[in-house]
Design a protein around this motif. Structure first.
Motif, PDB file in Angstrom:
ATOM      1  N   UNK A 392      -2.470  -4.733  14.657  1.00 47.68           N
ATOM      2  CA  UNK A 392      -1.763  -5.947  15.085  1.00 47.68           C
ATOM      3  C   UNK A 392      -2.225  -7.187  14.306  1.00 47.68           C
ATOM      4  N   UNK A 393      -2.693  -6.983  13.089  1.00 41.31           N
ATOM      5  CA  UNK A 393      -3.113  -8.109  12.264  1.00 41.31           C
ATOM      6  C   UNK A 393      -4.574  -8.467  12.420  1.00 41.31           C
ATOM      7  N   UNK A 394      -5.253  -7.862  13.377  1.00 40.73           N
ATOM      8  CA  UNK A 394      -6.661  -8.178  13.598  1.00 40.73           C
ATOM      9  C   UNK A 394      -7.587  -7.211  12.849  1.00 40.73           C
ATOM     10  N   UNK A 395      -6.986  -6.216  12.191  1.00 38.57           N
ATOM     11  CA  UNK A 395      -7.742  -5.302  11.333  1.00 38.57           C
ATOM     12  C   UNK A 395      -6.981  -5.124  10.017  1.00 38.57           C
ATOM     13  N   UNK A 396      -6.907  -6.182   9.225  1.00 36.40           N
ATOM     14  CA  UNK A 396      -6.062  -6.156   8.016  1.00 36.40           C
ATOM     15  C   UNK A 396      -6.527  -5.151   6.971  1.00 36.40           C
ATOM     16  N   UNK A 397      -7.798  -4.774   6.981  1.00 38.06           N
ATOM     17  CA  UNK A 397      -8.264  -3.814   5.980  1.00 38.06           C
ATOM     18  C   UNK A 397      -7.588  -2.453   6.126  1.00 38.06           C
ATOM     19  N   UNK A 398      -7.044  -2.189   7.318  1.00 34.57           N
ATOM     20  CA  UNK A 398      -6.336  -0.922   7.490  1.00 34.57           C
ATOM     21  C   UNK A 398      -5.146  -0.828   6.537  1.00 34.57           C
ATOM     22  N   UNK A 399      -4.460  -1.965   6.313  1.00 39.18           N
ATOM     23  CA  UNK A 399      -3.308  -1.956   5.400  1.00 39.18           C
ATOM     24  C   UNK A 399      -3.748  -1.590   3.990  1.00 39.18           C
ATOM     25  N   UNK A 400      -4.908  -2.094   3.560  1.00 34.90           N
ATOM     26  CA  UNK A 400      -5.418  -1.753   2.230  1.00 34.90           C
ATOM     27  C   UNK A 400      -5.719  -0.262   2.126  1.00 34.90           C
ATOM     28  N   UNK A 401      -6.304   0.288   3.200  1.00 32.46           N
ATOM     29  CA  UNK A 401      -6.608   1.726   3.189  1.00 32.46           C
ATOM     30  C   UNK A 401      -5.334   2.543   3.076  1.00 32.46           C
ATOM     31  N   UNK A 402      -4.319   2.172   3.886  1.00 30.59           N
ATOM     32  CA  UNK A 402      -3.046   2.889   3.807  1.00 30.59           C
ATOM     33  C   UNK A 402      -2.417   2.748   2.415  1.00 30.59           C
ATOM     34  N   UNK A 403      -2.443   1.540   1.875  1.00 27.98           N
ATOM     35  CA  UNK A 403      -1.835   1.300   0.569  1.00 27.98           C
ATOM     36  C   UNK A 403      -2.528   2.106  -0.517  1.00 27.98           C
ATOM     37  N   UNK A 404      -3.845   2.104  -0.532  1.00 29.48           N
ATOM     38  CA  UNK A 404      -4.596   2.863  -1.535  1.00 29.48           C
ATOM     39  C   UNK A 404      -4.374   4.357  -1.389  1.00 29.48           C
ATOM     40  N   UNK A 405      -4.291   4.819  -0.112  1.00 29.70           N
ATOM     41  CA  UNK A 405      -4.066   6.251   0.104  1.00 29.70           C
ATOM     42  C   UNK A 405      -2.703   6.674  -0.426  1.00 29.70           C
ATOM     43  N   UNK A 406      -1.668   5.894  -0.086  1.00 31.80           N
ATOM     44  CA  UNK A 406      -0.324   6.222  -0.574  1.00 31.80           C
ATOM     45  C   UNK A 406      -0.238   6.085  -2.087  1.00 31.80           C
ATOM     46  N   UNK A 407      -0.941   5.079  -2.643  1.00 33.50           N
ATOM     47  CA  UNK A 407      -0.942   4.901  -4.089  1.00 33.50           C
ATOM     48  C   UNK A 407      -1.578   6.103  -4.778  1.00 33.50           C
ATOM     49  N   UNK A 408      -2.646   6.622  -4.203  1.00 32.41           N
ATOM     50  CA  UNK A 408      -3.307   7.791  -4.792  1.00 32.41           C
ATOM     51  C   UNK A 408      -2.409   9.019  -4.726  1.00 32.41           C
ATOM     52  N   UNK A 409      -1.747   9.204  -3.566  1.00 37.26           N
ATOM     53  CA  UNK A 409      -0.867  10.371  -3.424  1.00 37.26           C
ATOM     54  C   UNK A 409       0.268  10.305  -4.443  1.00 37.26           C
ATOM     55  N   UNK A 410       0.942   9.144  -4.525  1.00 41.80           N
ATOM     56  CA  UNK A 410       2.070   9.012  -5.460  1.00 41.80           C
ATOM     57  C   UNK A 410       1.636   9.127  -6.904  1.00 41.80           C
ATOM     58  N   UNK A 411       0.487   8.524  -7.237  1.00 45.78           N
ATOM     59  CA  UNK A 411       0.024   8.556  -8.635  1.00 45.78           C
ATOM     60  C   UNK A 411      -0.287   9.978  -9.073  1.00 45.78           C
ATOM     61  N   UNK A 412      -0.943  10.745  -8.195  1.00 47.38           N
ATOM     62  CA  UNK A 412      -1.273  12.133  -8.541  1.00 47.38           C
ATOM     63  C   UNK A 412       0.010  12.965  -8.649  1.00 47.38           C
TER      64      UNK A 412
END
Length: 487
Positions: A392-412
């Motif tokens: 709910x915006x109070x744990x913004x680092x979660x978005x970075x984790x999701x973004x990096x995870x999806x970026x890794x999956x797509x890149x591979x």
């Protein structure tokens, strides 16, 4: 009254009165005044004799008259209704056969300490000094409603026993005192009523025992106390009603035991209190109602909070002792009114005032989760998405984790299987990382997505990445907006 009609005991009292001398009929310091009904004529004084002394007794020049009597059995009814007595009255260790009738009387001072009475009717009485009922045993109602006591009312260790459960055994409603109501160790079997009373000093009811199960043990609506209201170590069976009361100092219920299962144990709604202390006592049995109450300091230990609370519109400046947010949030979950946003905002503000930002964020996160339960299914679904992605915006680092995870999956995935170019002669060199970023980021374009077209399962993966990117962007924006708005 003719002096010749007096008994020897009464004659002693009559002769001592003009000089303010004491008359003591007690045979031992430890004798039981409750047995006074069996005392004989040698220590019996008629109430009519005392009335005659107080209203028109003899006086001696240069002496100050006073009625000072101890250890007497007072037969009949002492009737001073609407009378004026300019003398000090001390009737200690006395046994009264009838209920003293003092309604509307004006007295200099009244001391009934250690006496046994069947009741006391003294409504609208005016006492220029102190009124003492210390260590008294009263087997009937004490009526002091509307009384005006210039100094203090003393009732320490007094014991009051109700004979009629339908009538309050101690009636102090609309009473005013110029000093304290001093009643540590007071024992009451029945209802105590303090509605509309005005105490210029403090109320001391430490170690008091109030017993009125299932009903008002202490009814003190609209009570005004200029000092403290102390009920440390008190034992209350029944409920305390303080709706609309004003206590300038501290309402101290430390170490107290409040028991009224199945109903409200403490109702302090719409109160104004300097400091409210609920600590170190056994867990309250019954609901705690603090709706619309206002206090500067709320000293509330989590262990003292009962299973049911009502906190809507409770306002406090400081919450002590400092506890982890998880322990405080359990209290808000018990609110009978369900989801109360104001309670979460108050708790958040208290943490922010002491600089505990982490606890404040946890409270706000808990607020959103609690609010989620009140929404329809689609609102709950979207809430779960926001919670899982960015808290709910109070744990913004979660978005970075999701973004990096999806970026890794797509890149591979696209690094191992390059999508075909739509226009081979015009297409740029394929980069799996920037191609995945093009899919994930809904606004920024690196020119990769429009130049290449995956097929089969890789096309499905591209759709999933685009949808995930939009969801991440929306939840991050919603979370940042909420955070900025809160600040």
């Amino acid at each position: 009254m003719e002096i010749d009609n007096l008994t020897p005991a009464e004659l002693r009292v009559w002769r001592a009165f003009p000089r303010g001398e004491s008359v003591n009929f007690r045979t031992a310091d430890d004798e039981d005044t409750a047995e006074g009904a069996d005392w004989g004529p040698e220590r019996t004084v008629r109430a009519a004799v005392l009335r005659a002394l107080l209203l028109s007794g003899p006086q001696e020049e240069g002496e100050i008259p006073a009625l000072k009597l101890a250890g007497a059995r007072i037969s009949g009814t002492l009737d001073l209704r609407y009378g004026t007595c300019d003398h000090a009255v001390r009737l200690s260790h006395c046994h009264f056969a009838g209920v003293p009738q003092l309604y509307g009387a004006r007295l200099r001072q009244l001391n009934l300490s250690n006496s046994v009475l069947p009741g006391l009717t003294a409504g609208a009485t005016r006492v220029e000094g102190v009124l003492r009922l210390s260590d008294c045993v009263v087997r009937g109602p004490v009526r002091l409603g509307g009384a005006q006591i210039a100094n203090a009312l003393f009732m320490e260790r007094a014991r009051l026993i109700a004979q009629d459960p339908s009538e309050p055994v101690l009636q102090l409603n609309q009473m005013t005192t110029g000093d304290d109501l001093w009643a540590p160790g007071l024992e009451i079997d029945g209802e105590m009523r303090l509605n509309g009373a005005n105490i210029a000093g403090s109320i001391n009811m430490n170690e008091a025992r109030l017993t009125c199960p299932g009903r008002h043990a202490l009814d003190a609506e609209t009570l005004t106390v200029e000092g403290d209201f102390l009920m440390r170590h008190a034992q209350v069976r029944g409920w305390i009603g303080l709706r609309g009361a004003r206590v300038t100092g501290r309402l101290d219920l430390s170490y107290a035991s409040l028991v009224n299962p199945g109903d409200t144990a403490l109702r302090a709604s719409s109160c104004t209190i300097g400091e409210l202390w609920l600590r170190r006592g056994s867990p309250m049995q019954g609901a705690l109602n603090l709706r619309r109450a206002q206090t500067e300091v709320l000293f509330l230990e989590p262990e003292a909070v009962p299973d049911e609370v009502l906190l809507n519109n409770l306002v406090y400046t400081t919450l002590t002792p400092h506890e982890p947010a998880e322990r405080r949030l359990a209290m808000l979950e018990r609110d009978r009114d369900g989801y109360v946003p104001h309670a979460y905002e108050q708790l958040t503000a208290s943490y922010l005032r002491i600089g505990d930002d982490r606890a404040a964020r946890l409270v706000q996160l808990a607020k959103q989760r609690r609010h989620r339960r009140t929404l329809p299914w689609y609102g709950r679904l979207w809430g779960h998405v926001q919670d899982a992605t960015v808290g709910y915006g109070f744990r913004p680092l979660r978005a970075c984790v999701w973004l990096l995870s999806l970026l890794a999956i797509g890149s591979v995935a696209y690094g191992l299987h390059h999508p075909r170019p739509l226009k081979p002669s015009e297409a740029p060199d394929f980069n799996p990382v920037f191609y995945t970023l093009d899919l994930l980021l809904p606004v920024i374009s690196f020119g990769q997505e429009s130049a290449f077209a995956p097929d089969d399962g890789y096309q499905t993966l591209s759709y999933a990445l685009v949808i995930s990117g939009w969801i991440l962007a929306t939840t991050v924006f919603a979370g940042v907006t909420r955070t900025v708005s809160r600040q």
